[in-house]
Design a protein around this motif. Structure first.
Motif, short mmCIF file in Angstrom:
data_model
loop_
_atom_site.label_atom_id
_atom_site.label_comp_id
_atom_site.label_asym_id
_atom_site.label_seq_id
_atom_site.Cartn_x
_atom_site.Cartn_y
_atom_site.Cartn_z
N HIS A 37 0.83 -1.20 0.00
CA HIS A 37 0.00 0.00 0.00
C HIS A 37 0.87 1.26 0.00
N GLU A 38 1.96 1.23 0.77
CA GLU A 38 2.86 2.38 0.81
C GLU A 38 3.49 2.64 -0.56
N LEU A 39 3.94 1.57 -1.22
CA LEU A 39 4.56 1.72 -2.53
C LEU A 39 3.56 2.18 -3.58
N LEU A 40 2.35 1.63 -3.53
CA LEU A 40 1.33 2.05 -4.48
C LEU A 40 1.03 3.54 -4.34
N ALA A 41 0.96 4.00 -3.09
CA ALA A 41 0.71 5.43 -2.86
C ALA A 41 1.88 6.27 -3.34
N GLU A 42 3.10 5.79 -3.09
CA GLU A 42 4.29 6.53 -3.50
C GLU A 42 4.35 6.73 -5.01
N HIS A 43 3.89 5.72 -5.75
CA HIS A 43 3.92 5.78 -7.22
C HIS A 43 2.59 6.24 -7.81
N HIS A 44 1.66 6.68 -6.96
CA HIS A 44 0.34 7.13 -7.41
C HIS A 44 -0.32 6.07 -8.29
N ALA A 45 -0.22 4.82 -7.84
CA ALA A 45 -0.70 3.68 -8.63
C ALA A 45 -2.17 3.42 -8.39
N THR A 46 -2.86 3.00 -9.45
CA THR A 46 -4.28 2.65 -9.37
C THR A 46 -4.52 1.30 -10.04
N HIS A 47 -5.68 0.75 -9.81
CA HIS A 47 -6.11 -0.50 -10.42
C HIS A 47 -5.10 -1.64 -10.21
N PRO A 48 -4.69 -1.89 -8.96
CA PRO A 48 -3.75 -2.99 -8.71
C PRO A 48 -4.38 -4.34 -8.97
N GLN A 49 -3.58 -5.25 -9.46
CA GLN A 49 -4.06 -6.61 -9.75
C GLN A 49 -2.97 -7.61 -9.38
N VAL A 50 -3.32 -8.58 -8.53
CA VAL A 50 -2.37 -9.60 -8.12
C VAL A 50 -2.10 -10.53 -9.29
N MET A 51 -0.82 -10.81 -9.54
CA MET A 51 -0.41 -11.64 -10.66
C MET A 51 0.06 -13.01 -10.16
N PRO A 52 0.05 -14.02 -11.03
CA PRO A 52 0.51 -15.34 -10.63
C PRO A 52 1.98 -15.31 -10.20
N ALA A 53 2.31 -16.05 -9.15
CA ALA A 53 3.69 -16.15 -8.67
C ALA A 53 3.79 -17.38 -7.78
N ARG A 54 5.02 -17.82 -7.53
CA ARG A 54 5.25 -18.97 -6.64
C ARG A 54 5.75 -18.53 -5.27
N TYR A 55 6.74 -17.65 -5.24
CA TYR A 55 7.43 -17.36 -4.00
C TYR A 55 7.46 -15.88 -3.66
N GLY A 56 6.40 -15.17 -3.97
CA GLY A 56 6.36 -13.75 -3.62
C GLY A 56 5.04 -13.14 -3.99
N LEU A 57 4.85 -11.91 -3.60
CA LEU A 57 3.66 -11.15 -3.97
C LEU A 57 4.02 -10.28 -5.17
N VAL A 58 3.30 -10.44 -6.26
CA VAL A 58 3.54 -9.70 -7.49
C VAL A 58 2.23 -9.01 -7.88
N VAL A 59 2.29 -7.70 -8.04
CA VAL A 59 1.09 -6.91 -8.32
C VAL A 59 1.39 -5.95 -9.46
N SER A 60 0.52 -5.90 -10.44
CA SER A 60 0.63 -4.90 -11.50
C SER A 60 -0.33 -3.75 -11.20
N ALA A 61 0.03 -2.56 -11.64
CA ALA A 61 -0.82 -1.41 -11.39
C ALA A 61 -0.53 -0.33 -12.43
N ASP A 62 -1.51 0.53 -12.65
CA ASP A 62 -1.34 1.67 -13.54
C ASP A 62 -0.75 2.84 -12.76
N THR A 63 0.15 3.57 -13.41
CA THR A 63 0.72 4.76 -12.79
C THR A 63 0.78 5.88 -13.84
N PRO A 64 0.99 7.12 -13.42
CA PRO A 64 1.07 8.22 -14.39
C PRO A 64 2.17 8.05 -15.43
N THR A 65 3.19 7.25 -15.11
CA THR A 65 4.29 7.05 -16.06
C THR A 65 4.16 5.75 -16.84
#
Length: 274
Positions: A37-65
């Motif tokens: 949540h802290e990183l998403l806010a830092e990058h002004h990210a929206t529409h996060p979506q959890v992606m498939p992974a084995r050994y970690g949390l991987v999330v894609s999100a839209d950002t202004p860049t």
């Protein structure tokens, strides 16, 4: 699409992480979503979506860049993986790395999202061998990005000597001792003429993403030094038997990598259940 309030570590990932790193896995699971949540806010990210992974949390999100991927793992080798990711990104064969953040119990990387980003393992029609050559060619003759990186030799030897290896591909069991013993002999022979070099270390079909039909991108490196011949071996080892020999011969010629050395690496990787 995932609502911010619904972001969570998938149960399968949580179990895998706790099993593989019992000393830090539970603590990582307890704080990783708050860190996200802290990183998403830092990058002004929206529409996060959890992606498939084995050994970690991987999330894609839209950002202004542009679209980004946020990845966290408690893997003790996460710092080494970030080092290799940065080196691969500078060569243009991996997504651009925007941020690396180390915490007490894990490491975050923030990088560009590859689009469409379909893994080779999900393609109904594989890319041309030329596309794999284009992807791996920049790694040729590149030195290891850090002298302190662990070696792929050490990692493979550990797998070959572990009678109770539990980090196995789905549906596989530990290789019989005679097969592993022969692979150790091959590994020792390979070591005699080895020069530590930049190496992805896990160029499997699930870590090679499509940018378009014949343009590929590497993700999730192993975090070791190694050599190009090993990456070639892993990239072709999952191919079906009808295309394996022709592809391996083509890559050997185009990348100027010794054919027998690639075959030796294929045998070692198979016995190590890579």
């Amino acid at each position: 699409m995932t609502n911010l309030a619904q972001l969570a570590v998938p149960e399968g990932v949580r179990q895998q992480v706790h099993r593989r790193w019992p000393a830090v896995g539970p603590a990582w699971s307890a704080v990783v979503v708050d860190e996200l949540h802290e990183l998403l806010a830092e990058h002004h990210a929206t529409h996060p979506q959890v992606m498939p992974a084995r050994y970690g949390l991987v999330v894609s999100a839209d950002t202004p860049t542009g679209p980004l991927v946020f990845r966290s793992t408690p893997d003790p080798d996460g710092g080494h993986q970030a080092t290799v990711s940065r080196a691969l990104a500078k060569l243009g064969v991996s997504p651009r790395l925007h941020q690396v953040r180390t915490t007490d119990i894990g490491i975050w990387t923030v990088m560009d999202r590859v689009t469409p980003g379909i893994p080779l393992g999900d393609l109904t029609e594989p890319p041309t061998p030329g596309a794999i050559v284009e992807m791996l060619q920049p790694l040729a003759d590149q030195p290891a990005p850090d002298a302190d990186l662990p070696s792929i030799f050490h990692w493979l030897r550990g797998r070959l000597t572990d009678d109770h290896l539990n980090d196995l591909p789905r549906g596989r069991s530990v290789a019989p001792l005679p097969e592993r013993s022969q692979a150790i002999i091959l590994l020792d022979e390979l070591a005699q003429s080895h020069i530590p070099s930049l190496c992805h270390g896990d160029a499997s079909p699930w870590n090679i993403l499509t940018k378009h039909r014949d343009h590929l991108s590497l993700i999730d490196p192993r975090g070791t030094s190694g050599e190009l011949a090993y990456d070639v071996a892993i990239a072709v080892s999952k191919l079906d038997t009808n295309t394996f020999q022709s592809a391996i011969a083509f890559l050997s010629k185009e990348l100027r990598v010794d054919l027998d050395r690639i075959y030796s690496w294929v045998s070692v990787a198979k016995a190590a259940r890579v």
